[in-house]
Design a protein around this motif. Structure first.
Motif, PDB file in Angstrom:
ATOM      1  N   GLN A  57       0.310  -1.296  -0.136  1.00 19.73           N
ATOM      2  CA  GLN A  57       0.177   0.369   0.460  1.00 19.73           C
ATOM      3  C   GLN A  57       0.315   1.242  -0.077  1.00 19.73           C
ATOM      4  N   GLU A  59       3.341   2.871  -1.840  1.00 14.01           N
ATOM      5  CA  GLU A  59       2.591   3.063  -3.325  1.00 14.01           C
ATOM      6  C   GLU A  59       1.410   4.181  -2.964  1.00 14.01           C
ATOM      7  N   SER A  60       0.498   3.241  -3.170  1.00 17.48           N
ATOM      8  CA  SER A  60      -0.644   4.010  -3.202  1.00 17.48           C
ATOM      9  C   SER A  60      -1.408   5.357  -2.338  1.00 17.48           C
ATOM     10  N   LEU A  63       1.152   8.569  -3.042  1.00 18.11           N
ATOM     11  CA  LEU A  63       0.025   9.181  -4.179  1.00 18.11           C
ATOM     12  C   LEU A  63      -0.998  10.062  -3.302  1.00 18.11           C
ATOM     13  N   HIS A  77      -9.626   8.224   2.906  1.00 23.88           N
ATOM     14  CA  HIS A  77      -9.420   7.688   1.952  1.00 23.88           C
ATOM     15  C   HIS A  77      -8.920   6.483   3.071  1.00 23.88           C
ATOM     16  N   ASN A  79      -6.731   3.272   4.038  1.00 18.54           N
ATOM     17  CA  ASN A  79      -5.373   2.508   4.352  1.00 18.54           C
ATOM     18  C   ASN A  79      -5.152   0.985   5.422  1.00 18.54           C
TER      19      ASN A  79
END
Length: 613
Positions: A57, A59-60, A63, A77, A79
């Motif tokens: 996770q 990299e996402s 972003l 969001h 995570n």
């Protein structure tokens, strides 16, 4: 003020983390410490991505971080955070950014809630909903799909992407939507709605469903959509209709059955009473149903019926159930009639019930009585005929010595007339001998005349086939009990024959009886024992009708065949040897003939009788 804010954040379960523009942790509140197991001092100035995020996770999330740095906020969001112990926790974040005097982002602030248990519950609930054997979906106020379970998707053969967001009419089809729209509208107005019936779906064809349409409310109690729960009952409906049709057929058969069919419960109370029972017993159904079945029985059976049922339920020992038996029944007018009763047992709703199949055998008993009387008459005729044959033989034998007595007596009288013997007592005695001898001769001649076969005036036009059928009825039970099949092959439109009807039956009766008894006297190696009675007109002898009695029994030996129709010739252990002799006498007396041609197997008797024009 700052201290107060830190105390509030420290006591809260809300996760608060502040990152600089490099992603290093600048603030890590107590809720974060409790969740992850890391102290504030341990994580301070540590890069969050490598410390708390799983590899897949990082990299996402970077972003998302870059978007926040660029001023794209607020932002939400989810995570995963990995704790010191290696546990994975699902965090739902509300992100924002702190800006400096120049309006540029200086730090990123994230506030989060641990939703791991919630997401697991939601996942479990979704799994349950997906695999519930029902179609589940949610519609918004504009009739658009916002959720469908797996069963709904599979039933329509569509993916979720092909359903969610589309109007319900597009999925169901216009015809189905027209039927179900009132129920959607009712649910969207805040009322529960239920529908049972057939729906012509665009994808699945006509299906029978049970649908429930429930309003869905938001946090303030306003209707925001409806929940659809539908069960496809098409197969059950098809089976139900099939069972209903079968029940109607069963009811029709019960209603039209000539026999009485009565069902009772384990207490002996009548459950059903068909039309045949109404005709047989004379009661209307409402007069019998709910009452004890003993009302259909005469005494002493009526008083003991409940005892019989109770004994069976207690012991399980069958005395009548599954075994046919003859009983006496009682009509509504008190009269009785003989019946054949068969009882079956079945279970319904955990209760034992019994079905009685009752056949009125009054006509059968009357026919059997008539048959017995007819049989007695034939037996009587046979005895008389036997006596006639025997009397004829006896008369022939006795007549000669009687003639000699008479001749001798007459000679003695002539001697007396010649004065060679003294008259007186001797003459008186001789006259008495003559008188007794003549009397004996007259008696024997009278017996012969009395027992002589019927003269031509007693012969009449008789239907051969009709008399053969009558004989067959006499042997029905006897042949069946001895496992001998009697078959008929009777030519239609036979001319009538010239013979006495009773004597014709006597002849056929003797031949059939001999055939049946021949099977008994044999070793019964023939398993398919049969006797065939046939009739025809004689092509080789015009004006004659032939009766053939054929069997596949042990046959006739050559020794017996040569003397077959002679008196006192028999193959039976206890036979008198008169039957075939009598048969020949009867047949020949009316101008007919009887023969027994040689057969490869079994025996065949052919009787030919003169036809009447």
């Amino acid at each position: 003020m700052l201290d107060r804010l830190q105390r509030i954040l420290g006591a809260s379960d809300l996760l608060v983390v502040i990152l600089d523009l490099s992603g290093r942790i600048q603030y890590f509140n107590p809720a974060c410490e409790r969740l992850t197991g890391y102290d504030h001092e341990e994580v301070l100035d540590q890069e969050m991505f490598g410390l708390l995020l799983p590899v897949e996770q990082r990299e996402s999330v970077r972003l998302v971080f870059e978007q926040l740095k660029a001023g794209d906020f607020p932002n939400e969001h989810e995570n995963i955070w990995v704790t010191r112990e290696g546990d994975h926790r699902q965090i739902h974040w509300h992100n924002t950014a702190e800006t400096g005097p120049d309006g540029r982002v200086s730090r990123v602030i994230g506030t989060g809630i641990d939703v791991t248990d919630q997401r697991e519950s939601e996942h479990s609930l979704k799994t349950i909903v997906d695999y519930v054997p029902a179609l589940i979906a949610r519609l918004d106020l504009q009739y658009r799909f916002i959720f469908t379970n797996l069963a709904y998707k599979e039933w329509f053969g569509l993916d979720a992407s092909e359903i969610v967001g589309r109007h319900v009419k597009e999925i169901l089809g216009e015809a189905a939507f027209e039927i179900l729209q009132p129920h959607f509208a009712r649910a969207l107005s805040g009322q529960l709605s239920v529908y049972d019936g057939e729906v012509p779906y665009a994808y699945g064809g006509i299906r029978f469903i049970h649908g429930i349409y429930v309003p869905q409310y938001d946090e303030v109690g306003r209707v925001e959509g409806c929940i659809i729960t539908a069960v496809d009952l098409s197969e059950q409906y098809r089976l139900s209709r099939k069972l209903e049709a079968a029940r109607h057929r069963s009811d029709a058969m019960l209603a039209t059955a000539a026999d009485a069919i009565v069902t009772i419960d384990q207490h002996g109370l009548v459950d059903s009473f068909n039309h045949g029972a109404v005709n047989m017993f004379g009661y209307r159904p409402e007069e019998v149903i709910g009452k004890n079945v003993s009302m259909l029985m005469p005494e002493p059976y009526a008083s003991r019926h409940d005892e019989f049922v109770a004994r069976y339920l207690a012991t399980g020992k069958k005395r009548v159930i599954g075994i046919g038996r003859e009983v006496m029944c009682r009509c509504s007018d008190g009269s009785g009639f003989p019946a054949e009763l068969s009882i079956g047992e079945f279970e319904e709703e955990g209760q034992i019930r019994f079905t009685g199949f009752i056949k009125d055998i009054s006509d059968r008993r009357e026919a059997e009585k008539t048959a017995r009387e007819h049989l007695d008459e034939l037996t009587h005729v046979t005895r008389l005929s036997s006596m006639g044959e025997m009397a004829s033989g006896i008369a022939h034998e006795i007549n000669q010595p009687l003639t000699a007595i008479v001749t001798t007596a007459q000679a003695l009288i002539r001697l007396l007339a010649g004065n060679r013997l003294a008259p007186g007592q001797l003459e008186q005695s001789l006259n008495q001998i003559i008188k007794q001898g003549q009397r004996a001769s007259d008696v024997i001649h009278e017996m012969r005349r009395f027992l002589k076969k019927t003269d031509q005036s007693d012969f009449g036009p008789e239907d051969t086939n009709e008399h053969i059928v009558t004989i067959l009825e006499l042997f029905g039970h006897d042949a069946q009990s001895r496992a001998v099949a009697i078959e008929l092959d009777l030519a239609p439109d036979l001319p009538l024959v010239c013979i006495n009807g009773i004597q014709l039956e006597q002849v056929v009766f003797n031949l059939v009886r001999n055939a049946i008894e021949a099977f008994d006297d044999s070793d019964r190696s023939v398993n398919d024992a049969w006797i065939l009675l046939s009739t025809r007109t004689c092509a080789d002898e015009p004006g004659m009708v032939e009766i053939c009695v054929r069997d596949n029994g042990p046959g006739i030996s050559d020794e017996v065949r040569a003397r077959l129709f002679m008196p006192f010739v028999t193959t039976k252990v206890k036979g008198m040897g008169q039957g075939l002799s009598i048969c020949r006498s009867i047949v020949e007396a009316c101008g007919g003939s009887i023969s027994a041609p040689i057969e490869q197997r079994g025996t065949c008797f052919r009787i030919r009788l003169p036809a009447i024009d």
